[in-house]
Design a protein around this motif. Sequence first.
Motif, PDB file in Angstrom:
ATOM      1  N   SER A  42       0.857  -1.195   0.000  1.00  0.00           N
ATOM      2  CA  SER A  42       0.000   0.000   0.000  1.00  0.00           C
ATOM      3  C   SER A  42       0.888   1.239   0.000  1.00  0.00           C
ATOM      4  N   ASP A  43       0.297   2.385  -0.276  1.00  0.00           N
ATOM      5  CA  ASP A  43       1.049   3.637  -0.247  1.00  0.00           C
ATOM      6  C   ASP A  43       1.684   3.852   1.124  1.00  0.00           C
ATOM      7  N   GLU A  44       0.933   3.555   2.176  1.00  0.00           N
ATOM      8  CA  GLU A  44       1.450   3.729   3.538  1.00  0.00           C
ATOM      9  C   GLU A  44       2.626   2.798   3.805  1.00  0.00           C
ATOM     10  N   GLN A  45       2.531   1.580   3.307  1.00  0.00           N
ATOM     11  CA  GLN A  45       3.624   0.629   3.496  1.00  0.00           C
ATOM     12  C   GLN A  45       4.875   1.068   2.740  1.00  0.00           C
ATOM     13  N   ARG A  46       4.695   1.660   1.551  1.00  0.00           N
ATOM     14  CA  ARG A  46       5.856   2.152   0.805  1.00  0.00           C
ATOM     15  C   ARG A  46       6.497   3.347   1.507  1.00  0.00           C
ATOM     16  N   VAL A  47       5.696   4.197   2.133  1.00  0.00           N
ATOM     17  CA  VAL A  47       6.247   5.306   2.927  1.00  0.00           C
ATOM     18  C   VAL A  47       7.057   4.736   4.089  1.00  0.00           C
ATOM     19  N   ASP A  48       6.516   3.719   4.748  1.00  0.00           N
ATOM     20  CA  ASP A  48       7.218   3.072   5.856  1.00  0.00           C
ATOM     21  C   ASP A  48       8.509   2.426   5.354  1.00  0.00           C
ATOM     22  N   LEU A  49       8.447   1.754   4.220  1.00  0.00           N
ATOM     23  CA  LEU A  49       9.628   1.116   3.651  1.00  0.00           C
ATOM     24  C   LEU A  49      10.702   2.151   3.349  1.00  0.00           C
ATOM     25  N   ARG A  50      10.308   3.268   2.769  1.00  0.00           N
ATOM     26  CA  ARG A  50      11.278   4.331   2.474  1.00  0.00           C
ATOM     27  C   ARG A  50      11.973   4.801   3.748  1.00  0.00           C
ATOM     28  N   ALA A  51      11.213   4.998   4.811  1.00  0.00           N
ATOM     29  CA  ALA A  51      11.791   5.446   6.078  1.00  0.00           C
ATOM     30  C   ALA A  51      12.737   4.382   6.640  1.00  0.00           C
ATOM     31  N   ARG A  52      12.354   3.128   6.548  1.00  0.00           N
ATOM     32  CA  ARG A  52      13.193   2.044   7.063  1.00  0.00           C
ATOM     33  C   ARG A  52      14.494   1.937   6.281  1.00  0.00           C
ATOM     34  N   LEU A  53      14.412   2.036   4.958  1.00  0.00           N
ATOM     35  CA  LEU A  53      15.622   1.987   4.138  1.00  0.00           C
ATOM     36  C   LEU A  53      16.521   3.189   4.430  1.00  0.00           C
ATOM     37  N   SER A  54      15.921   4.353   4.525  1.00  0.00           N
ATOM     38  CA  SER A  54      16.697   5.573   4.802  1.00  0.00           C
ATOM     39  C   SER A  54      17.440   5.479   6.125  1.00  0.00           C
ATOM     40  N   ALA A  55      16.811   4.859   7.112  1.00  0.00           N
ATOM     41  CA  ALA A  55      17.440   4.716   8.430  1.00  0.00           C
ATOM     42  C   ALA A  55      18.663   3.807   8.389  1.00  0.00           C
ATOM     43  N   GLU A  56      18.735   2.936   7.416  1.00  0.00           N
ATOM     44  CA  GLU A  56      19.857   1.995   7.304  1.00  0.00           C
ATOM     45  C   GLU A  56      21.017   2.534   6.480  1.00  0.00           C
ATOM     46  N   ILE A  57      20.794   3.646   5.792  1.00  0.00           N
ATOM     47  CA  ILE A  57      21.797   4.150   4.847  1.00  0.00           C
ATOM     48  C   ILE A  57      22.362   5.464   5.359  1.00  0.00           C
ATOM     49  N   ALA A  58      23.669   5.479   5.577  1.00  0.00           N
ATOM     50  CA  ALA A  58      24.317   6.667   6.146  1.00  0.00           C
ATOM     51  C   ALA A  58      24.387   7.821   5.143  1.00  0.00           C
ATOM     52  N   ALA A  59      24.755   7.526   3.917  1.00  0.00           N
ATOM     53  CA  ALA A  59      24.938   8.585   2.913  1.00  0.00           C
ATOM     54  C   ALA A  59      23.588   9.038   2.364  1.00  0.00           C
ATOM     55  N   GLU A  60      23.298  10.293   2.533  1.00  0.00           N
ATOM     56  CA  GLU A  60      22.015  10.834   2.076  1.00  0.00           C
ATOM     57  C   GLU A  60      21.809  10.615   0.575  1.00  0.00           C
ATOM     58  N   ALA A  61      22.881  10.682  -0.189  1.00  0.00           N
ATOM     59  CA  ALA A  61      22.787  10.511  -1.641  1.00  0.00           C
ATOM     60  C   ALA A  61      22.333   9.106  -2.029  1.00  0.00           C
ATOM     61  N   ASP A  62      22.519   8.128  -1.149  1.00  0.00           N
ATOM     62  CA  ASP A  62      22.140   6.742  -1.447  1.00  0.00           C
ATOM     63  C   ASP A  62      20.743   6.382  -0.959  1.00  0.00           C
ATOM     64  N   ASP A  78      20.397  -2.653  -3.691  1.00  0.00           N
ATOM     65  CA  ASP A  78      21.764  -2.151  -3.497  1.00  0.00           C
ATOM     66  C   ASP A  78      22.197  -2.268  -2.037  1.00  0.00           C
ATOM     67  N   LEU A  79      21.284  -1.991  -1.119  1.00  0.00           N
ATOM     68  CA  LEU A  79      21.594  -2.105   0.305  1.00  0.00           C
ATOM     69  C   LEU A  79      21.966  -3.546   0.657  1.00  0.00           C
ATOM     70  N   GLU A  80      21.180  -4.486   0.180  1.00  0.00           N
ATOM     71  CA  GLU A  80      21.454  -5.893   0.486  1.00  0.00           C
ATOM     72  C   GLU A  80      22.755  -6.349  -0.170  1.00  0.00           C
ATOM     73  N   ALA A  81      23.041  -5.865  -1.364  1.00  0.00           N
ATOM     74  CA  ALA A  81      24.289  -6.240  -2.034  1.00  0.00           C
ATOM     75  C   ALA A  81      25.503  -5.688  -1.277  1.00  0.00           C
ATOM     76  N   ALA A  82      25.364  -4.477  -0.753  1.00  0.00           N
ATOM     77  CA  ALA A  82      26.474  -3.848  -0.034  1.00  0.00           C
ATOM     78  C   ALA A  82      26.672  -4.434   1.360  1.00  0.00           C
ATOM     79  N   ARG A  83      25.561  -4.782   2.007  1.00  0.00           N
ATOM     80  CA  ARG A  83      25.614  -5.298   3.377  1.00  0.00           C
ATOM     81  C   ARG A  83      24.677  -6.494   3.501  1.00  0.00           C
ATOM     82  N   PRO A  84      25.123  -7.668   3.031  1.00  0.00           N
ATOM     83  CA  PRO A  84      24.258  -8.855   3.060  1.00  0.00           C
ATOM     84  C   PRO A  84      23.673  -9.120   4.448  1.00  0.00           C
TER      85      PRO A  84
END
Length: 134
Positions: A42-62, A78-84
């Motif tokens: 759902s749209d809400e779940q994708r917003v949540d997913l974006r926040a969760r992914l952002s929290a795991e990535i240090a570089a804002e550009a990524d 890309d996140l999983e490939a970089a940090r399995p």
Amino acid sequence: MSRKHRDPRDARAAIDRYEYVLATGQHDQVYRVHQEAFAELSDEQRVDLRARLSAEIAAEADRPIDDRVETLARVATDLEAARPGTLPRALGPLLPVVAGSIMASPVAIALFPYDYAAGTEQWATGAEEDGEFF
């Protein structure tokens, strides 16, 4: 059986299979199964997913710049490939939803040996035990 009353072992099996896809799939295959799974959120779940992914990535550009399926799939892959092993943990409560969607993906099913995607006991029992194929 309704989704609401699904056996927790089904969710665990889907998660195990999702982790198998992450560990064995090629980058483009993993990206495609993420696209398919995230399209079902759902749209809400994708917003949540974006926040969760952002929290795991240090570089804002990524970090994901929007909630589009393609963007989230690229960043997650890309996140999983970089940090399995990071992605299943990062998904949090979305993990069973994403894993369940991915298990219906023809791309994911093609990655499984024998009847692993079908959830047969043949995979679980192993080759050392006598089964219908031995």
